[in-house]
Design an enzyme around this catalytic site. Sequence first.
Site, mmCIF file in Angstrom:
data_model
loop_
_atom_site.group_PDB
_atom_site.id
_atom_site.type_symbol
_atom_site.label_atom_id
_atom_site.label_comp_id
_atom_site.label_asym_id
_atom_site.label_seq_id
_atom_site.Cartn_x
_atom_site.Cartn_y
_atom_site.Cartn_z
ATOM 1 N N SER A 15 83.436 49.185 5.729
ATOM 2 C CA SER A 15 82.568 49.438 4.570
ATOM 3 C C SER A 15 83.275 49.306 3.232
ATOM 4 O O SER A 15 82.638 49.103 2.204
ATOM 5 C CB SER A 15 81.935 50.825 4.690
ATOM 6 O OG SER A 15 82.934 51.825 4.776
ATOM 7 N N ASN A 92 90.376 48.248 12.394
ATOM 8 C CA ASN A 92 90.859 48.497 11.038
ATOM 9 C C ASN A 92 90.635 49.935 10.576
ATOM 10 O O ASN A 92 91.332 50.411 9.682
ATOM 11 C CB ASN A 92 90.141 47.516 10.097
ATOM 12 C CG ASN A 92 90.319 47.867 8.650
ATOM 13 O OD1 ASN A 92 91.374 47.614 8.066
ATOM 14 N ND2 ASN A 92 89.297 48.475 8.045
ATOM 15 N N TYR A 157 100.509 59.788 10.903
ATOM 16 C CA TYR A 157 100.067 58.422 10.584
ATOM 17 C C TYR A 157 101.048 57.382 11.142
ATOM 18 O O TYR A 157 100.650 56.401 11.771
ATOM 19 C CB TYR A 157 99.948 58.299 9.062
ATOM 20 C CG TYR A 157 99.447 56.966 8.559
ATOM 21 C CD1 TYR A 157 98.098 56.632 8.631
ATOM 22 C CD2 TYR A 157 100.321 56.041 7.985
ATOM 23 C CE1 TYR A 157 97.628 55.415 8.157
ATOM 24 C CE2 TYR A 157 99.867 54.831 7.499
ATOM 25 C CZ TYR A 157 98.512 54.517 7.587
ATOM 26 O OH TYR A 157 98.063 53.308 7.115
ATOM 27 N N LYS A 161 100.489 54.438 13.975
ATOM 28 C CA LYS A 161 100.669 53.001 13.707
ATOM 29 C C LYS A 161 101.755 52.401 14.614
ATOM 30 O O LYS A 161 101.631 51.260 15.062
ATOM 31 C CB LYS A 161 100.999 52.768 12.227
ATOM 32 C CG LYS A 161 99.868 53.181 11.276
ATOM 33 C CD LYS A 161 98.576 52.434 11.565
ATOM 34 C CE LYS A 161 97.485 52.728 10.547
ATOM 35 N NZ LYS A 161 96.230 52.032 10.839
ATOM 36 N N ILE A 190 98.837 48.606 -0.288
ATOM 37 C CA ILE A 190 97.662 47.813 -0.666
ATOM 38 C C ILE A 190 96.716 48.640 -1.534
ATOM 39 O O ILE A 190 96.508 49.836 -1.260
ATOM 40 C CB ILE A 190 96.898 47.317 0.596
ATOM 41 C CG1 ILE A 190 97.851 46.667 1.625
ATOM 42 C CG2 ILE A 190 95.752 46.382 0.223
ATOM 43 C CD1 ILE A 190 98.528 45.399 1.194
#
Length: 249
Positions: A15, A92, A157, A161, A190
């Site tokens: 989204s 994602n 996190y 990953k 990013i």
Amino acid sequence: MTDNAKRVVVVTGGSRGIGRAIGLRMADADTRIYFNYSATVSTDAEETERLVVAAGGSARAIRIDVSSREDVQALFNQIVEESGRVDVLVNNAGITADGLLVRMKEEDWDRVLDINLKGAFYCMQAAAKTMMRQRSGRIINMASVVGVMGNAGQANYVASKAGLIGLTKTVARELAPRGIAVNAVAPGFIQTSMTAELSEKVKEAMLAQIPLGRMGRPEDVAEVVAFLASEEASYITGQVIHVNGGMYM
Ligand code: NAP
């Protein structure tokens, strides 16, 4: 009714941010994009649908929580019923809940691992069944540069990953005989809402570590995902492709 003519692409967490950029990059008349989001009300999801259509593609936003096996199964059942196939899965969807190891709450550990790692496992398991029948497919998992470097304050996190990278390599080996390629993309720093929350001090410190001297754009990541999903990338599997401005070499 099924329409097997179109390439079917599924993007979790599509989204906004990197997921939205992936949907837009892959939008064309021959592709149907399914993406999911988790918010109860999401103007972002509506906006992404509108943008994909404006770019000449077709998109369907579906609200599911990737950390729920039932939700994920329902999503893939709906996709197969409507479109008959799954060509590309991009795992994602991801969250952060940062904190130093000694202070990290167990619920924050569980939530991050459940969404970032277990969610990808559920989606891969569901998509693989259809892809194995097709004897074709591409799976692209969104890892992170910190999954290979480590990062203080992100034990949950980073573990998710790093786990996703190991999962990518294993599933790549398992599914290669069925013509399915599985790769990971590891973005650096990013510009999305995930990084917008960081303080200016933290951002400056991160920028100092990036030889190219700027944050990445969601489009920088989307370009690599589109390539890994393309015919031209058919001999690439089990790899981690870094998109980080040189932050990690
Ligand atoms: P973002 O802007 O925060 O977007 C996250 C997306 O995931 C949203 O669409 C969100 O939908 C969805 N999502 C969150 N929880 C979900 C759940 N339980 N079930 C389904 N969907 C859920 O994130 P981003 O920066 O674009 O990051 C995308 C991916 O890239 C993540 O895996 C992230 O770890 C990875 N990454 C990002 C960076 C960076 O610098 N930004 C760097 C390396 C890796 P709702 O809004 O509806 O919840």
